[in-house]
Design an enzyme around this catalytic site. Structure first.
Site, PDB file in Angstrom:
ATOM      1  NE  ARG A  99      -2.276  -1.587   3.423  1.00 37.41           N
ATOM      2  CZ  ARG A  99      -1.966  -2.842   3.742  1.00 37.41           C
ATOM      3  NH1 ARG A  99      -2.311  -3.829   2.946  1.00 37.41           N
ATOM      4  NH2 ARG A  99      -1.328  -3.128   4.850  1.00 37.41           N
ATOM      5  CD  GLU A 120       1.367 -11.043  18.481  1.00 35.56           C
ATOM      6  OE1 GLU A 120       0.869 -10.325  17.599  1.00 35.56           O
ATOM      7  OE2 GLU A 120       0.725 -11.561  19.399  1.00 35.56           O
TER       8      GLU A 120
HETATM    9  P1  AMP Z   1       4.877  -2.520  11.640  1.00 32.87           P
HETATM   10  O1  AMP Z   1       6.149  -3.060  11.070  1.00 32.87           O
HETATM   11  O2  AMP Z   1       4.357  -3.297  12.804  1.00 32.87           O
HETATM   12  O3  AMP Z   1       4.961  -1.030  11.920  1.00 32.87           O
HETATM   13  O4  AMP Z   1       3.754  -2.727  10.533  1.00 32.87           O
HETATM   14  C1  AMP Z   1       3.691  -1.845   9.480  1.00 32.87           C
HETATM   15  C2  AMP Z   1       3.309  -2.547   8.195  1.00 32.87           C
HETATM   16  O5  AMP Z   1       2.284  -3.509   8.384  1.00 32.87           O
HETATM   17  C3  AMP Z   1       2.795  -1.517   7.226  1.00 32.87           C
HETATM   18  O6  AMP Z   1       3.318  -1.825   5.952  1.00 32.87           O
HETATM   19  C4  AMP Z   1       1.289  -1.669   7.294  1.00 32.87           C
HETATM   20  O7  AMP Z   1       0.749  -1.629   5.999  1.00 32.87           O
HETATM   21  C5  AMP Z   1       1.042  -3.026   7.927  1.00 32.87           C
HETATM   22  N1  AMP Z   1       0.154  -2.972   9.093  1.00 32.87           N
HETATM   23  C6  AMP Z   1       0.474  -3.257  10.380  1.00 32.87           C
HETATM   24  N2  AMP Z   1      -0.578  -3.186  11.180  1.00 32.87           N
HETATM   25  C7  AMP Z   1      -1.617  -2.807  10.404  1.00 32.87           C
HETATM   26  C8  AMP Z   1      -3.002  -2.537  10.657  1.00 32.87           C
HETATM   27  N3  AMP Z   1      -3.542  -2.632  11.885  1.00 32.87           N
HETATM   28  N4  AMP Z   1      -3.777  -2.174   9.610  1.00 32.87           N
HETATM   29  C9  AMP Z   1      -3.256  -2.076   8.374  1.00 32.87           C
HETATM   30  N5  AMP Z   1      -1.960  -2.311   8.070  1.00 32.87           N
HETATM   31  C10 AMP Z   1      -1.151  -2.680   9.072  1.00 32.87           C
END
Ligand code: AMP
Length: 179
Positions: free
Chosen positions: A67, A104
């Site tokens: 995205r 996780e």
């Molecule tokens: P993180 O590495 O945990 O910050 O996760 C970020 C990536 O995972 C991004 O590329 C987001 O598109 C996706 N992502 C993580 N959590 C969500 C969520 N609750 N809703 C949508 N996309 C998420």
């Protein structure tokens, strides 16, 4: 932190759909497809990111699969900057740098082409959601490994309760909205 226009925050929040228990139980997925489908909202978020950094400050925009690509490409166009994809492992055809980070359960790896940037180029990283910050931190590391500099990270939505920005010490984290 710079104050955000109230109407932009509302415009975004009203067009991001919460999908409970997707892709797994307990996760509330932030679905940006209603926002992308609304041309006023889509244009407003692209304009807000470009206005925050200012034209002429960014050489390349790195979008995180998948995205992040959708947001990063028009942002790059409006900066007059190039676009660079950051992809999941095994998707880029030429020589890459790779960074892995823990989730996780298990781990994830992102890659970038080794020749994506010239040394010293100012790179803006763009994604839809900042959650735990692992993806953004790994991407910032990839950009630095090429010799380029991270000008900042722009996201549509920051999940503040996961404290992702704490993993991004020294990086300007620009979130259009925080929940
Ligand atoms: P993180 O590495 O945990 O910050 O996760 C970020 C990536 O995972 C991004 O590329 C987001 O598109 C996706 N992502 C993580 N959590 C969500 C969520 N609750 N809703 C949508 N996309 C998420």
């Amino acid at each position: 932190m710079t104050a955000r226009p109230v109407d932009l925050t509302q415009l975004i929040n009203r067009r991001i759909r919460d999908v409970p228990d997707y892709p797994k139980p307990g996760v509330v997925f932030k679905d940006i497809t209603p926002l992308l489908a609304d041309h006023t909202a889509f244009a407003a978020v692209v304009d807000a990111i470009v206005a925050y950094y200012g034209r002429g400050t960014i050489d390349k925009v790195a979008g995180i699969e998948a995205r992040g690509f959708i947001l990063a490409a028009p942002v790059a166009y409006h900066f007059g900057a190039g676009f660079v994809p950051v992809r999941k492992q095994g998707k880029l055809p030429a020589a890459t740098y790779a960074e892995s980070y823990d989730l996780e359960y298990g781990s994830e790896t992102v890659e970038i082409h080794q020749d994506a940037f010239s040394p010293g180029e100012q790179v803006l990283i763009v994604d839809d959601v900042l959650a735990t910050g692992g993806t953004a931190r790994a991407t910032a590391e990839l950009v630095r490994r090429t010799g380029a500099e991270v000008a900042g990270i722009s996201v549509l939505m920051e999940l503040g309760f996961l404290h992702g920005r704490d993993k991004l010490d020294g990086v300007d984290v620009h979130a259009l909205t925080t929940v």
